[in-house]
Motif scaffolding. Sequence first.
Motif, PDB file in Angstrom:
ATOM      1  N   MET A   1       0.817  -1.187   0.000  1.00  0.00           N
ATOM      2  CA  MET A   1       0.000   0.000   0.000  1.00  0.00           C
ATOM      3  C   MET A   1       0.868   1.261   0.000  1.00  0.00           C
ATOM      4  N   GLY A   2       2.059   1.161   0.592  1.00  0.00           N
ATOM      5  CA  GLY A   2       2.967   2.303   0.664  1.00  0.00           C
ATOM      6  C   GLY A   2       3.503   2.703  -0.700  1.00  0.00           C
ATOM      7  N   ASP A   3       3.784   1.700  -1.552  1.00  0.00           N
ATOM      8  CA  ASP A   3       4.294   1.995  -2.899  1.00  0.00           C
ATOM      9  C   ASP A   3       3.240   2.702  -3.734  1.00  0.00           C
ATOM     10  N   LEU A   4       2.011   2.251  -3.615  1.00  0.00           N
ATOM     11  CA  LEU A   4       0.919   2.866  -4.373  1.00  0.00           C
ATOM     12  C   LEU A   4       0.707   4.303  -3.921  1.00  0.00           C
ATOM     13  N   GLU A   5       0.781   4.518  -2.637  1.00  0.00           N
ATOM     14  CA  GLU A   5       0.603   5.871  -2.102  1.00  0.00           C
ATOM     15  C   GLU A   5       1.746   6.787  -2.537  1.00  0.00           C
ATOM     16  N   ALA A   6       2.964   6.251  -2.547  1.00  0.00           N
ATOM     17  CA  ALA A   6       4.120   7.039  -2.980  1.00  0.00           C
ATOM     18  C   ALA A   6       4.015   7.386  -4.461  1.00  0.00           C
ATOM     19  N   THR A   7       3.555   6.441  -5.268  1.00  0.00           N
ATOM     20  CA  THR A   7       3.390   6.687  -6.702  1.00  0.00           C
ATOM     21  C   THR A   7       2.317   7.738  -6.939  1.00  0.00           C
ATOM     22  N   ALA A   8       1.215   7.641  -6.203  1.00  0.00           N
ATOM     23  CA  ALA A   8       0.139   8.621  -6.347  1.00  0.00           C
ATOM     24  C   ALA A   8       0.618  10.009  -5.935  1.00  0.00           C
ATOM     25  N   ASN A   9       1.367  10.095  -4.838  1.00  0.00           N
ATOM     26  CA  ASN A   9       1.898  11.393  -4.403  1.00  0.00           C
ATOM     27  C   ASN A   9       2.881  11.962  -5.411  1.00  0.00           C
ATOM     28  N   ASP A  10       3.695  11.110  -6.014  1.00  0.00           N
ATOM     29  CA  ASP A  10       4.650  11.542  -7.045  1.00  0.00           C
ATOM     30  C   ASP A  10       3.910  12.094  -8.261  1.00  0.00           C
ATOM     31  N   LEU A  11       2.866  11.383  -8.674  1.00  0.00           N
ATOM     32  CA  LEU A  11       2.080  11.825  -9.832  1.00  0.00           C
ATOM     33  C   LEU A  11       1.376  13.142  -9.536  1.00  0.00           C
ATOM     34  N   LEU A  12       0.805  13.265  -8.345  1.00  0.00           N
ATOM     35  CA  LEU A  12       0.140  14.518  -7.983  1.00  0.00           C
ATOM     36  C   LEU A  12       1.135  15.672  -7.900  1.00  0.00           C
ATOM     37  N   GLY A  13       2.337  15.402  -7.428  1.00  0.00           N
ATOM     38  CA  GLY A  13       3.372  16.436  -7.387  1.00  0.00           C
ATOM     39  C   GLY A  13       3.764  16.893  -8.779  1.00  0.00           C
TER      40      GLY A  13
END
Length: 80
Positions: A1-13
């Motif tokens: 779940m942490g990888d998905l959240e990190a990817t989503a935060n990266d994309l939003l950034g």
Amino acid sequence: MGDLEATANDLLGRLKSKQLFQSSWDTAAFVIFFTFIGMVLLLLLLVLIHCCCCCCCHSPRYSRAKQKNRQGVDNLAMEP
């Protein structure tokens, strides 16, 4: 779940900074991917056009050309 959240935060950034492509490799991969998708869609369109135009239109000229290109010899011994 942490990888998905990190990817989503990266994309939003990236979306917030309006810089989706960080390197020229990202841009090249994007162009290659959409060129491939475009070619697949173009080929599907051509297949649909071919099927719609050739299958529905049974012109005598088309069937004559088909019979003219027939090859081989009829085997009369096989007939009852």
